[in-house]
Design a protein around this motif. Structure first.
Motif, mmCIF file in Angstrom:
data_model
loop_
_atom_site.group_PDB
_atom_site.id
_atom_site.type_symbol
_atom_site.label_atom_id
_atom_site.label_comp_id
_atom_site.label_asym_id
_atom_site.label_seq_id
_atom_site.Cartn_x
_atom_site.Cartn_y
_atom_site.Cartn_z
ATOM 1 N N LEU A 63 0.798 -1.285 -0.026
ATOM 2 C CA LEU A 63 0.168 0.226 -0.007
ATOM 3 C C LEU A 63 0.825 1.223 0.073
ATOM 4 C CD1 LEU A 63 -2.983 1.125 0.456
ATOM 5 C CD2 LEU A 63 -2.483 1.386 2.720
ATOM 6 N N CYS A 104 -3.693 6.316 -0.351
ATOM 7 C CA CYS A 104 -4.911 5.848 0.306
ATOM 8 C C CYS A 104 -5.618 6.833 1.071
ATOM 9 C CB CYS A 104 -4.566 4.519 1.086
ATOM 10 S SG CYS A 104 -5.971 3.729 1.988
ATOM 11 N N THR A 105 -6.751 6.886 0.653
ATOM 12 C CA THR A 105 -7.796 7.858 1.330
ATOM 13 C C THR A 105 -8.782 6.983 2.258
ATOM 14 O OG1 THR A 105 -9.486 7.471 -0.496
ATOM 15 C CG2 THR A 105 -7.922 9.244 -0.843
ATOM 16 N N CYS A 140 -11.192 4.940 1.296
ATOM 17 C CA CYS A 140 -12.339 5.111 0.836
ATOM 18 C C CYS A 140 -13.234 3.992 0.874
ATOM 19 C CB CYS A 140 -12.204 5.549 -0.550
ATOM 20 S SG CYS A 140 -11.805 3.915 -1.661
ATOM 21 N N CYS A 169 -11.601 -1.060 -1.760
ATOM 22 C CA CYS A 169 -11.103 -2.514 -1.713
ATOM 23 C C CYS A 169 -11.653 -3.447 -0.484
ATOM 24 C CB CYS A 169 -9.760 -2.340 -1.418
ATOM 25 S SG CYS A 169 -8.923 -1.543 -0.056
ATOM 26 N N CYS A 192 -8.823 -0.327 -6.794
ATOM 27 C CA CYS A 192 -8.442 0.942 -6.166
ATOM 28 C C CYS A 192 -8.683 2.149 -6.874
ATOM 29 C CB CYS A 192 -7.189 0.899 -5.455
ATOM 30 S SG CYS A 192 -6.768 2.536 -4.550
ATOM 31 N N HIS A 198 -7.624 4.962 -6.253
ATOM 32 C CA HIS A 198 -6.559 5.903 -6.365
ATOM 33 C C HIS A 198 -5.198 5.435 -6.515
ATOM 34 C CE1 HIS A 198 -9.639 8.686 -4.505
ATOM 35 N NE2 HIS A 198 -10.079 7.800 -3.814
HETATM 36 S S1 SF4 Z 1 -9.270 1.043 -2.485
HETATM 37 FE FE1 SF4 Z 1 -9.612 3.132 -1.221
HETATM 38 S S2 SF4 Z 1 -9.279 2.160 1.068
HETATM 39 FE FE2 SF4 Z 1 -8.441 0.567 -0.461
HETATM 40 S S3 SF4 Z 1 -6.279 1.161 -0.809
HETATM 41 FE FE3 SF4 Z 1 -7.335 2.339 -2.377
HETATM 42 S S4 SF4 Z 1 -7.756 4.276 -1.442
HETATM 43 FE FE4 SF4 Z 1 -7.214 2.868 0.152
#
Ligand code: SF4
Ligand SMILES: Nc1ncnc2c1ncn2[C@@H]1O[C@H](COP(=O)(O)OP(=O)(O)O)[C@@H](O)[C@H]1O
Ligand code: SF4
Ligand SMILES: [Mg+2]
Lengths: 140, 430
Positions: free
Chosen positions: B10, B15-16, B18, B21, B54, B56
């Motif tokens: 990761l 990573c927000t 969100c 995932c 994901c 992002h």
């Molecule tokens: S999907 Fe959302 S929670 Fe999962 S790694 Fe990506 S940004 Fe993070």
């Protein structure tokens, strides 16, 4: 706490495609309880066959899985047509499934025999026109 | 305690939290902790779904960089056949092989060649007496890991022959040592060019006590960009592909199964579909079959997370490059009447009941009862805001002590509303 656990499922008779879901859920729960793979397999096969029967022959019903420290009891209860001749229904290969059900891969006539084979005890209470209740026990 | 090293990592910055995932992970291995996605390494099967979904681009699969391994005196490239599906207008696989040479490899050993050997061995294995049917392919490491974690009953159905990549690695090293006796073994580097995140983990961790023969894993997407410029130079190929239609076909779903020339097979792709098939086999609810091919990625390995092209386009391109190839270029000699023992695996790792709640059945039952009770109090909308993929999973996390009760914002909101209501009632009474 209660002396045993109960998992309760409504088996939808309308939905063919999702038939077998309860058995998958049971499997997941039994894994979390840490039961041996062999026990889990026997329960899930018996449960699966019973669940499918409720869908294809009885328009759905309810399934209960009761877990005790030394055994699992599966109860399948429906308000379907009932079974006229239980001894005949228990024979390998006997099936009243329609062609459309067969085309989906069901109706090999092995369900009831397998339910008996994979469980330690199986009871069928059935009344034509009223419904069927099957109780299966797996000891461990 | 867990020592399994996964390849999925990761990027915390990106990573927000969100929750996309966590809800798409087929083994419910991901939670949001302190606002970031966190993978339970024991449950992860390296399927790559979180990388794909994901929004992002915060998840990626870690591989080695070619430039860090140039010290090997003799570098052998093992291209997965999926590589050949990445190039627009490719006529001849030899052009790609030549490209690999021009970016610094000394020798090529095609995984597709080893795949044709596995096909031949599998045909032989299927004729063996007293084996468990259906035989399930051993080529996709996600499926092997899934079976060992979740379908232990099917362990003996798995083809006990090494996957093509592994056989290619063994053969490549043998060949290099034989043809270059002047080299010390550690001067030879075997490089697998991977479309697949799971194979990276497989190579790093080994399997069931077995150590991989691949020395370095390079991402297919990295190599792709290097190859593009190298292939533009258009050097006439000096290498000849040693694979046929069958070997190249392994890159797409169904390729392995159809190659067996046996009508009694099933092939499925996509992790959820594969899980369904395994459930069906376990329940005995599948017609009598000889062989089952399962690929975690949609489309097969051409759908691996380290590929460039979408799987369907890659598959179409492969059909074009396969067109004028001989069916197979790797046959068993008449004497080979059994699978060589060095290509037989000891099978899958031991079954570990990773999802069980506790070591004792009594305790597990008490915990399960608590989970059921707590679950009743939750809204059941599986919103993921608590950091767990479903309300059921949240209840389980609380009971396992992995999440704090009271993190359900829907319940908090309801309580707040009730309190305000109760307060206003009190005021009315006065
Ligand atoms: S999907 Fe959302 S929670 Fe999962 S790694 Fe990506 S940004 Fe993070
Ligand atoms: N729940 C049920 N309600 C009514 N009839 C049933 C039920 N379960 C089984 N049967 C009857 O018993 C027969 C045999 O069942 P089974 O062995 O499971 O075979 P199959 O389901 O393949 O027909 C069925 O074809 C049906 O006539
Ligand atoms: S289908 Fe192929 S690329 Fe995808 S996980 Fe399995 S082996 Fe790897
Ligand atoms: Mg039946």
């Amino acid at each position: 706490m209660s002396e045993h656990l109960n998992f309760h499922y409504n088996v939808d008779g309308e939905n063919f495609v999702s038939a077998g879901q309860a058995s998958v859920q049971v499997k997941k729960n039994l894994r979390e309880l840490g039961l041996p793979p062999e026990v889990i397999r026997r329960v899930s096969i018996a449960m699966y066959e019973g669940e499918i029967n409720m869908v294809i022959h009885a328009d759905g019903g309810v399934a209960d899985v009761d877990v005790y420290e030394d055994k699992i009891v599966i109860t399948l209860d429906d308000r379907g047509p009932g079974i006229k001749d239980v001894a005949l229904a228990m024979q390998e290969g006997y099936s009243t499934a329609t062609d459309s059900v067969r085309s989906l891969g069901f109706g090999a006539g092995m369900g009831l025999p397998n339910m008996k084979r994979y469980t330690d005890d199986m009871r069928i209470d059935t009344t034509v026109g009223v419904g069927t209740k099957i109780t299966m026990t797996i000891n461990f | 305690m867990n020592s399994y090293r996964h390849s999925v990592v990761l990027d915390e910055e990106k990573c927000t939290g969100c929750t996309t995932c966590i809800r798409r992970c087929p083994t419910e291995a991901i939670r949001i902790l302190n606002g970031k996605a966190n993978i339970d390494t024991e449950r992860c099967i390296d399927c790559g779904e979180c990388i794909r979904v994901c929004p992002h681009k915060a998840k990626k699969a870690m591989c080695s960089k070619l430039e860090h391994y140039m010290h090997y005196k003799w570098k052998v490239a093992l291209p997965a056949p999926a590589l050949f599906g990445q190039f627009n207008g490719l006529e001849d696989i030899d052009e790609v092989l030549e490209g690999l040479k021009s970016i610094g490899f000394d020798e090529i050993y095609e995984v597709a060649k080893a795949a044709e050997m596995v096909t031949a061995y599998t045909r032989m294995y299927l004729k063996t007496d007293h084996i468990k049917k259906p035989v399930i392919s051993s080529a996709c490491p996600v499926i092997s890991r899934l079976i060992s974690l979740r379908f232990p009953y099917l362990k003996d159905n798995v083809l006990p022959i090494m996957p093509p990549m592994e056989i290619a690695a063994i053969k490549a090293r043998e060949k290099a040592e034989r043809e270059h006796p002047e080299l010390k073994p550690k001067e030879i580097g075997v490089f697998f060019i991977t479309p697949c995140a799971a194979k990276v983990s497989y190579i790093r961790n080994g399997y069931g006590g077995f150590k991989s023969n691949v020395d370095v894993v390079i991402s297919l997407s990295d190599i792709y960009f290097m190859l593009l410029s190298a292939m533009k130079r258009g050097n006439p190929p000096t290498v000849n592909s040693e694979a046929g239609m069958i070997g190249i076909g392994w890159a797409s779903s169904g390729g392995e199964a159809t190659a067996l020339l046996n009508d009694s097979y099933l092939s499925a792709d996509g992790i959820e579909n594969c899980i369904q098939v395994l459930e069906s086999i376990e329940n005995g609810n599948i017609p009598q079959l000889e062989f089952v091919e399962l690929n975690a990625c949609i489309g097969g390995c051409v759908g691996g997370v380290m590929t460039i092209e979408t799987p369907f386009i890659a598959k179409t391109r492969l059909q074009t490059v396969r067109r004028y190839l001989p069916v197979s270029r790797n046959f068993l000699s008449g004497e080979e009447a059994y699978v060589p023992p060095e290509f037989i695996t000891d099978g899958l790792p031991e079954y570990k009941p990773i999802t069980r709640l506790s070591d004792s059945m009594g305790q597990s039952m008490r915990m399960m009862a608590e989970i059921q009770q707590l679950r009743q109090t939750l809204p059941g909308i599986d919103c993921g805001a608590c950091g767990s993929p479903t309300c059921r999973a949240f209840a389980e996390d609380v009971v396992r002590g992995r999440a704090a009760d009271g993190r359900c914002c829907v319940v908090l909101q309801q309580q707040k509303q009730q309190n305000t209501y109760a307060d206003s009632m009190k005021e009315d009474e006065i």
